[in-house]
Design an enzyme around this catalytic site. Structure first.
Site, short mmCIF file in Angstrom:
data_model
loop_
_atom_site.label_atom_id
_atom_site.label_comp_id
_atom_site.label_asym_id
_atom_site.label_seq_id
_atom_site.Cartn_x
_atom_site.Cartn_y
_atom_site.Cartn_z
N ASP A 157 0.62 41.41 35.37
CA ASP A 157 -0.71 41.40 35.15
C ASP A 157 -1.39 40.33 36.15
O ASP A 157 -1.95 39.51 35.65
CB ASP A 157 -0.87 40.95 33.66
CG ASP A 157 -0.08 41.82 32.79
OD1 ASP A 157 -0.37 43.21 33.13
OD2 ASP A 157 0.21 41.35 31.73
N GLU A 216 -7.15 49.85 29.72
CA GLU A 216 -7.01 48.25 29.34
C GLU A 216 -7.13 47.69 30.83
O GLU A 216 -7.72 48.28 31.70
CB GLU A 216 -5.77 48.10 28.48
CG GLU A 216 -4.60 48.69 29.42
CD GLU A 216 -3.05 48.22 28.89
OE1 GLU A 216 -2.92 47.54 27.93
OE2 GLU A 216 -2.13 48.74 29.72
O1 FUB Z 1 1.54 42.69 30.14
C1 FUB Z 1 1.04 43.18 28.77
C2 FUB Z 1 0.25 44.13 28.77
O2 FUB Z 1 0.80 45.27 29.54
C3 FUB Z 1 -0.98 44.05 29.74
O3 FUB Z 1 -1.75 42.97 28.90
C4 FUB Z 1 -1.70 45.21 29.93
O4 FUB Z 1 -2.67 45.35 30.65
C5 FUB Z 1 -0.44 45.95 30.30
O5 FUB Z 1 -0.09 45.69 31.92
#
Ligand code: FUB
Length: 663
Positions: free
Chosen positions: A30, A220
């Site tokens: 991320d 997301e």
């Molecule tokens: O790394 C945890 C979660 O997985 C992130 O917050 C999302 O965006 C995905 O990458």
């Protein structure tokens, strides 16, 4: 789990190179990259192996590190800036520190992070502030009211307003108050859906608005930015049922939309690593895409690693799709080991595979399957090359040829190789040294350069015959044994031990010497007579050289300036300028192999036979150096071995003579 730790251990030992993944001693995911004060700061989340009590087969994240770099190649880990145990409102064993962001406003740094709240459900988003990008960070006592979700991102607009975006009930966005820690605007009461088997939850206060105009499908990880007056909302997106995440984007004329969906920034990872998450940043005039992949943990897509590739915009502001590369970004010096199997681009059919399928961290190699196949490796800096050759680690099952070129598959040839697999490797016309590794499969070959690119250039390896596999390339500078003496150079002096290092060296004269047993005195006299003739008629080319050591390494001189290094007659000449008559000195010399020495035309020393160079190996009778110029000559002959010589004058007490000039 054992395998997992093996993978982790091996990852720790990988050298830091400007290749993907960029952080090689821990898992990072991320990535949000920001430029502060001319440095890139990387705020990723930090995957760790699933801790005891944490959800199995799931993300496990207990803290945040920050990294920084001024060249995207060398990264400094500034250590942990926030951890789950210290968040006042957080669950100390939540392991839910997902994708963060950090922005600078009015000289203060604001770090936004998701975390599991104490005793609550889901995620909240907290803020920590600092005076420097790497902290120390002070944690706010409460999370941001009205934000329930993950993956915060903050956009600072040109008028000083700040907007926060997050993922929770779709992608939402809201204006932030100038304190950067509260939403600007009313919160709405939302009734929470009751989960099966769970007690009813009280209604929640939710702020912001859902971003409109985005495509259907799971989304997301919003990352918003502004470029040339246009707003971009970029996000991981699952575009089809049962699919994995792509990176996609939309554009708008206003920070909170509505958005005009544009398409993909990056397609799904080929190995079905389920998540991707990213940020875009401009650094030194180039835009970069930071994203993640599970390279160091190919069987577990919850342990990920940050990668970087260049990204470009079209004139209308739309974004060009990025193909992930193992090459990554950053300029590598040509003298580094260039893992060209981690190529920037390749022709169809080029594959890469593990060198050792059991010991997986022995790296990769790439196979160019047929004549015309190529792979490129971008951004290699040739400026550090002086007198260089190329070393390549290659494998071929059949005789073949390949070339290393500049720029593209038809570019100028830097070096060309012809491999005769069974017994030898040759460049057309010349034998070249090579070594096989223990397996006997991999050959390390050394070849001269036909051309040296200037500055930073892309390398392209092309297959010129049957299939060839390549592991790495490395340009190596030859040790500098001599420096050429410019025409009008001022006089030199002997070194502190009296050795005479400045000589005019005649282009080596080839001798047919298979073995040094031919070095009888009569043969040597005849050969040295040939040297005297060469001195007299001066037909051969001369080189004015200063040795970097006390001895003249004639072998290397021949390697560089002759046709070949062995079986040569070397003729060397220098002028000794004495400030006054210097009487009763002796010439003390050593040579590998035999040598003859003349002062002002008189033979003063013969070092006969096959010998190694030893300091003061032979000493002349007493001599006089006359005031003014004295011509000192020597001839050295050797067969299959190394050749060199050293000489100085010593006085009656054996003290080196240093009060002379050498021209
Ligand atoms: O790394 C945890 C979660 O997985 C992130 O917050 C999302 O965006 C995905 O990458």
């Amino acid at each position: 789990m054992k395998r997992f730790f093996l993978l982790l251990l091996a990852a720790l030992s990988l050298p830091a190179l400007a290749q993907n993944p960029v952080i090689r001693d821990q898992f990072t995911a991320d990535p949000t990259a920001r430029v502060f004060n001319g440095r890139v700061y990387l705020y990723p989340s930090h995957d760790i192996p699933v801790a005891e009590g944490a959800r199995p087969n799931w993300f496990c994240m207990a803290d945040y590190h920050v990294f920084s770099s001024d060249n995207l190649t060398d990264w400094t880990d500034h250590g942990v800036i926030v951890s789950q145990e210290t968040v006042p409102w957080g669950n100390p064993t939540g392991y839910a520190m997902w994708a963060p962001d950090c922005v600078q406003k009015d000289g203060k740094f604001y770090f936004y992070f998701p975390n599991a709240p104490k005793g609550g459900r889901g995620f909240a988003i907290g803020v920590a502030t600092a005076d420097l990008p790497d902290g120390p960070y002070r944690l706010e006592s409460k999370p941001i009211a009205g934000v329930s979700g993950i993956d915060p991102c903050v956009l600072l607009d040109d008028d000083g307003s700040a907007y926060i975006y997050w993922s929770g009930m779709g992608i939402r966005g809201a204006k932030l108050k100038s304190n950067m820690t509260e939403l600007d605007g009313e919160l709405q009461e939302v009734k929470m859906p009751r989960r099966e088997g769970q007690p009813e939850m009280p209604p929640m206060k939710v702020g912001g608005v859902e971003m409109k105009g985005l495509p259907e499908g799971f989304k997301e990880g919003p990352f918003a930015f502004k470029r040339n007056g246009r707003y971009y909302l970029t996000f991981p997106w699952v575009r089809k049922e049962g699919g994995t995440e792509t990176l996609a984007y939309a554009m708008s004329h206003s920070p909170l939309g509505p958005w005009d969906f544009k398409g993909l920034i990056m397609a799904e990872h080929a190995n079905r690593c389920w998540t991707n998450h990213h940020s875009l940043v401009e650094f030194k005039g180039q835009w970069y895409l930071f994203y993640h992949h599970n390279d160091f943990s190919p069987r577990d897509d919850k342990r990920r690693s940050v990668c970087i590739d260049k990204i470009a915009f079209n004139p209308d502001g739309t974004i060009q799709e990025v193909k992930p590369t193992l090459r990554g970004v950053g300029v590598l010096p040509a003298t580094a080991r260039l893992e060209v199997d981690r190529y920037s681009a390749a022709s169809e059919g080029v594959t890469n595979a593990l060198n050792d399928t059991v010991q997986v961290f022995r790296g990769l190699h790439a196979t160019l399957p047929q004549r015309g196949s190529w792979m490129s490796f971008g951004d290699v800096d040739f400026s550090g090359l002086t007198d260089a050759y190329l070393v390549a680690c290659v494998k071929a099952d059949d005789n073949t040829a390949f070339a290393v070129r500049e720029k593209n598959a038809k570019g100028k040839v830097i070096a060309r190789f012809q491999l005769t697999v069974k017994s030898e490797i040759t460049r057309p016309g010349a034998p070249a040294p090579f070594r096989r590794d223990q397996s006997g499969q991999w050959l390390t070959i050394t070849m001269p350069l036909e051309d040296t690119p200037k500055g930073v250039a892309d390398l392209v390896v092309t297959c010129e015959d049957k299939a060839v596999s390549v592991d790495w390339l490395q340009f190596r500078n030859r040790q500098q044994y001599f420096t050429p003496v410019p025409k009008n150079a001022v006089a030199a002096q002997p070194d502190e031990r009296g050795f005479i290092r400045r000589w005019r060296l005649m282009q080596p004269i080839k001798q047919d010497i298979r073995s040094n047993v031919v070095f009888t005195n009569s043969w040597l006299r005849q050969t040295f007579a040939e040297a005297q003739t060469a001195f007299a008629n001066r037909k051969n080319k001369w080189y004015s050289m200063e040795a970097t050591a006390y001895n003249m390494k004639l072998f290397h001189f021949a390697e560089q300036y002759g046709s070949q290094p062995y079986g040569n007659l070397f003729c060397c000449e220098t002028v000794i300028d004495a400030p006054q008559d210097i009487e009763n000195v002796r010439l003390a010399a050593g040579s590998n192999g035999a040598s003859m020495w003349w002062l002002n035309g008189e033979e003063v020393l013969l070092l006969e036979g096959d010998r190694r160079m030893v300091v003061d190996d032979g000493v002349s009778p007493r001599l006089n150096l006359r005031k003014g110029q004295n011509v000192l000559r020597c001839a050295v002959v050797n067969g299959p071995g190394l050749s060199d010589m050293c000489v100085r004058f010593i006085d009656e007490k054996g003290t080196p003579v240093t009060n002379i000039n050498i021209r």
